[in-house]
Design a protein around this motif. Structure first.
Motif, short mmCIF file in Angstrom:
data_model
loop_
_atom_site.label_atom_id
_atom_site.label_comp_id
_atom_site.label_asym_id
_atom_site.label_seq_id
_atom_site.Cartn_x
_atom_site.Cartn_y
_atom_site.Cartn_z
N ASN A 89 -14.82 -14.49 27.07
CA ASN A 89 -15.40 -13.27 26.52
C ASN A 89 -15.27 -12.16 27.56
OD1 ASN A 89 -16.97 -11.20 25.49
ND2 ASN A 89 -18.87 -12.37 25.46
N TYR A 90 -14.28 -11.30 27.38
CA TYR A 90 -14.02 -10.29 28.40
C TYR A 90 -15.17 -9.29 28.52
CZ TYR A 90 -11.36 -7.06 31.30
OH TYR A 90 -10.95 -6.26 32.34
N GLY A 127 -17.80 -21.64 32.77
CA GLY A 127 -19.21 -21.32 32.81
C GLY A 127 -19.71 -20.81 31.48
N THR A 128 -21.02 -20.76 31.32
CA THR A 128 -21.60 -20.32 30.06
C THR A 128 -21.64 -18.80 29.94
OG1 THR A 128 -23.80 -20.53 31.06
CG2 THR A 128 -22.98 -22.40 29.78
N ARG A 129 -21.69 -18.09 31.05
CA ARG A 129 -21.87 -16.64 31.00
C ARG A 129 -20.73 -15.93 30.29
NH1 ARG A 129 -20.19 -12.77 34.64
NH2 ARG A 129 -19.67 -14.36 36.20
N THR A 130 -19.51 -16.37 30.49
CA THR A 130 -18.35 -15.71 29.89
C THR A 130 -17.69 -16.55 28.81
OG1 THR A 130 -16.89 -16.56 31.63
CG2 THR A 130 -17.89 -14.38 31.99
N ARG A 131 -18.39 -17.56 28.36
CA ARG A 131 -17.82 -18.47 27.35
C ARG A 131 -17.50 -17.70 26.06
NH1 ARG A 131 -21.25 -23.63 26.67
NH2 ARG A 131 -22.73 -22.13 25.79
N LEU A 132 -16.37 -18.03 25.48
CA LEU A 132 -15.92 -17.39 24.24
C LEU A 132 -16.43 -18.19 23.05
CD1 LEU A 132 -14.20 -15.15 22.98
CD2 LEU A 132 -12.20 -16.63 23.25
N ALA A 138 -14.61 -14.96 17.39
CA ALA A 138 -13.35 -14.21 17.35
C ALA A 138 -13.64 -12.74 17.07
CB ALA A 138 -12.42 -14.80 16.30
N ASP A 139 -14.27 -12.09 18.02
CA ASP A 139 -14.53 -10.66 17.89
C ASP A 139 -14.69 -10.03 19.27
OD1 ASP A 139 -17.09 -11.36 18.78
OD2 ASP A 139 -17.96 -11.30 16.78
N GLY A 140 -14.80 -8.72 19.30
CA GLY A 140 -14.93 -8.04 20.58
C GLY A 140 -13.65 -8.11 21.40
N ARG A 141 -13.82 -8.13 22.71
CA ARG A 141 -12.67 -8.20 23.62
C ARG A 141 -12.61 -9.58 24.26
NH1 ARG A 141 -12.61 -3.45 27.71
NH2 ARG A 141 -14.68 -4.28 28.16
N MET A 142 -11.41 -10.12 24.31
CA MET A 142 -11.20 -11.47 24.81
C MET A 142 -10.10 -11.50 25.85
SD MET A 142 -11.32 -13.25 21.06
CE MET A 142 -10.97 -11.69 20.25
N TRP A 143 -10.14 -12.54 26.67
CA TRP A 143 -9.08 -12.74 27.66
C TRP A 143 -8.68 -14.21 27.66
CZ3 TRP A 143 -9.56 -14.90 32.95
CH2 TRP A 143 -8.33 -14.86 33.63
N PHE A 144 -7.37 -14.42 27.60
CA PHE A 144 -6.82 -15.77 27.62
C PHE A 144 -5.85 -15.89 28.79
CE2 PHE A 144 -7.88 -14.66 23.31
CZ PHE A 144 -8.56 -15.78 22.83
N VAL A 145 -5.80 -17.07 29.39
CA VAL A 145 -4.83 -17.29 30.46
C VAL A 145 -4.19 -18.66 30.26
CG1 VAL A 145 -6.60 -18.18 32.06
CG2 VAL A 145 -4.44 -17.25 32.96
#
Length: 227
Positions: free
Chosen positions: A118-119, A173-178, A181-188
């Protein structure tokens, strides 16, 4: 506005062949779609049939990299190895939600660690670095929020607020867990030298195609990164 991830120069000593695809997605004004039926099942079946051809070599390279920074890959394997082990043991992995199912399918089909974050929950830009052991990592244990610390020398993904993924790509971690499917996301999508260069591009294309299907009219920004 998305900020590109930063790779610490010390990562080159641990994994000199490291290269990845960074994919930012803005789904703020996207429509609602759905994934093809059986996408995750097909990926699991592909693993059970022995694919892809480079899987063993690539995952062995990840195990070697983990050993170099002091982790025990048999106990805490890279995310792709963990998924693959579950499929080979149980024949399938459970569905979580469409966006997680999508990147898990990519991970299984291409034997590559794939992370989704979750960006909007990030504080500053993502950084792949070596921990000093003081960085906070938010997780959950027995239903309660717990703050852990990485081991000194451990490879971590982090932002300005703390660790977002421990032991490179072992546990998010839980803080940035996705979770949606909405908002801004980051995948690597993270690869080492034993994965064919063209396969990294194919894995990225599969993820982007799936994101566009799942979130019509989302904005996608892809970038190749390397040490």
């Amino acid at each position: 506005m998305f900020e590109s991830p930063v790779i610490d120069e010390r990562i080159k000593e641990i994994a000199p062949g490291f290269r990845a695809m960074s994919i930012h997605v803005d789904a703020t004004n996207a429509g609602e779609g759905s994934l093809p039926t059986g996408l995750l099942t097909d990926a699991c079946d592909y693993v059970l049939r022995g694919g892809p051809a480079w899987a063993d070599a690539h995952l062995t390279s990840w195990a070697d990299a983990y050993t170099r920074f002091g982790a025990k890959p048999n106990r805490t394997p890279c995310s792709s190895q963990a998924l693959r082990k579950r499929v080979l043991k149980d024949g399938m992995i459970p569905s979580i939600n469409p966006v997680v199912d999508l990147y898990n399918a990519v991970s299984l089909k291409y034997a590559i660690p794939v992370g989704g974050e979750n960006y909007d929950a990030y504080a500053g830009r993502p950084l792949l670095t070596v921990a000093d052991g003081r960085e906070p990592f938010e997780t959950v244990m027995n239903g309660e929020v717990v703050i852990e610390k990485p081991l000194p020398g451990e490879v971590i993904w982090r932002d300005d607020a703390g660790v977002t993924c421990r032991r490179w790509n072992w546990r998010q971690g839980t803080r940035t867990r996705l979770e949606a499917a909405d908002g801004r996301m980051w995948f690597v999508l993270e690869s080492l030298e034993t994965m064919p260069e063209g396969a990294l591009a194919e894995a990225s294309d599969m993820l982007v195609e799936g994101l566009n299907t799942l979130m019509p009219d989302c904005l996608v920004f892809a970038q190749r990164i390397a040490v």
